[in-house]
Design a protein around this motif. Structure first.
Motif, PDB file in Angstrom:
ATOM      1  N   UNK A  13       0.819  -1.203   0.000  1.00 29.10           N
ATOM      2  CA  UNK A  13       0.000   0.000   0.000  1.00 29.10           C
ATOM      3  C   UNK A  13       0.855   1.256   0.000  1.00 29.10           C
ATOM      4  N   UNK A  14       1.881   1.298   0.868  1.00 26.18           N
ATOM      5  CA  UNK A  14       2.768   2.457   0.936  1.00 26.18           C
ATOM      6  C   UNK A  14       3.446   2.688  -0.409  1.00 26.18           C
ATOM      7  N   UNK A  15       3.905   1.631  -1.031  1.00 27.35           N
ATOM      8  CA  UNK A  15       4.555   1.735  -2.334  1.00 27.35           C
ATOM      9  C   UNK A  15       3.583   2.268  -3.387  1.00 27.35           C
ATOM     10  N   UNK A  20       1.583   8.471  -6.127  1.00 24.54           N
ATOM     11  CA  UNK A  20       0.662   9.562  -6.420  1.00 24.54           C
ATOM     12  C   UNK A  20       1.036  10.882  -5.747  1.00 24.54           C
ATOM     13  N   UNK A  21       2.105  10.893  -4.967  1.00 21.35           N
ATOM     14  CA  UNK A  21       2.484  12.099  -4.224  1.00 21.35           C
ATOM     15  C   UNK A  21       2.665  13.297  -5.147  1.00 21.35           C
ATOM     16  N   UNK A  22       3.301  13.111  -6.270  1.00 19.69           N
ATOM     17  CA  UNK A  22       3.570  14.224  -7.175  1.00 19.69           C
ATOM     18  C   UNK A  22       2.301  14.774  -7.820  1.00 19.69           C
ATOM     19  N   UNK A  26      -0.658  20.305  -2.858  1.00 21.81           N
ATOM     20  CA  UNK A  26      -0.297  20.598  -1.475  1.00 21.81           C
ATOM     21  C   UNK A  26      -0.449  19.340  -0.629  1.00 21.81           C
ATOM     22  N   UNK A  27       0.430  19.197   0.340  1.00 20.42           N
ATOM     23  CA  UNK A  27       0.297  18.151   1.351  1.00 20.42           C
ATOM     24  C   UNK A  27       0.569  18.804   2.698  1.00 20.42           C
ATOM     25  N   UNK A  65       9.694  13.664   1.221  1.00 16.50           N
ATOM     26  CA  UNK A  65       9.656  15.122   1.195  1.00 16.50           C
ATOM     27  C   UNK A  65      10.174  15.701  -0.118  1.00 16.50           C
ATOM     28  N   UNK A  66      11.127  15.040  -0.709  1.00 13.85           N
ATOM     29  CA  UNK A  66      11.701  15.562  -1.963  1.00 13.85           C
ATOM     30  C   UNK A  66      10.730  15.481  -3.138  1.00 13.85           C
ATOM     31  N   UNK A  67       9.647  14.739  -3.018  1.00 14.75           N
ATOM     32  CA  UNK A  67       8.676  14.648  -4.114  1.00 14.75           C
ATOM     33  C   UNK A  67       7.393  15.430  -3.839  1.00 14.75           C
ATOM     34  N   UNK A  68       7.307  16.067  -2.663  1.00 17.99           N
ATOM     35  CA  UNK A  68       6.115  16.854  -2.311  1.00 17.99           C
ATOM     36  C   UNK A  68       6.313  18.280  -2.813  1.00 17.99           C
ATOM     37  N   UNK A  69       5.371  18.762  -3.639  1.00 21.59           N
ATOM     38  CA  UNK A  69       5.490  20.095  -4.231  1.00 21.59           C
ATOM     39  C   UNK A  69       5.431  21.202  -3.184  1.00 21.59           C
TER      40      UNK A  69
END
Length: 91
Positions: A13-15, A20-22, A26-27, A65-69
């Motif tokens: 699930x985590x994978x 879809x993070x990108x 906002x997160x 964190x590096x993939x969160x806009x």
């Protein structure tokens, strides 16, 4: 963190979800600090479990964190939280 889900399924699930993070503009991390646990008949009132969930969320954020806009931390009263979100969104 649910005990009813086995470890392999959790990792799958985590994978899957991390793909879809990108897609999100906002997160937000919503801190549980200062918020009393409410017995609403839906969520657990176990403070240790809430801390475990919080720790898991923070770990996932750190790993991605590096993939969160746009990332924001939300805390305080409900009113303060609303104002913080409005600020992040430019309202």
């Amino acid at each position: 963190c649910a005990k009813s889900i086995n470890g392999v399924e959790k990792l799958k699930f985590v994978s899957y979800a991390s793909q879809f993070i990108e897609d999100y503009d906002y997160m937000f991390y919503v801190s549980p600090i200062g918020v009393q646990i409410e017995d609403n008949g839906v969520r657990t009132t176990d403070a240790g479990y809430r801390d475990w969930i919080d720790s898991t969320i923070k770990s996932l954020i750190k790993d991605n964190l590096n993939t969160i806009k746009n990332f924001g931390i939300i805390s305080g009263t409900t009113e303060q939280r609303i104002e913080q979100i409005k600020g992040y969104l430019g309202f």
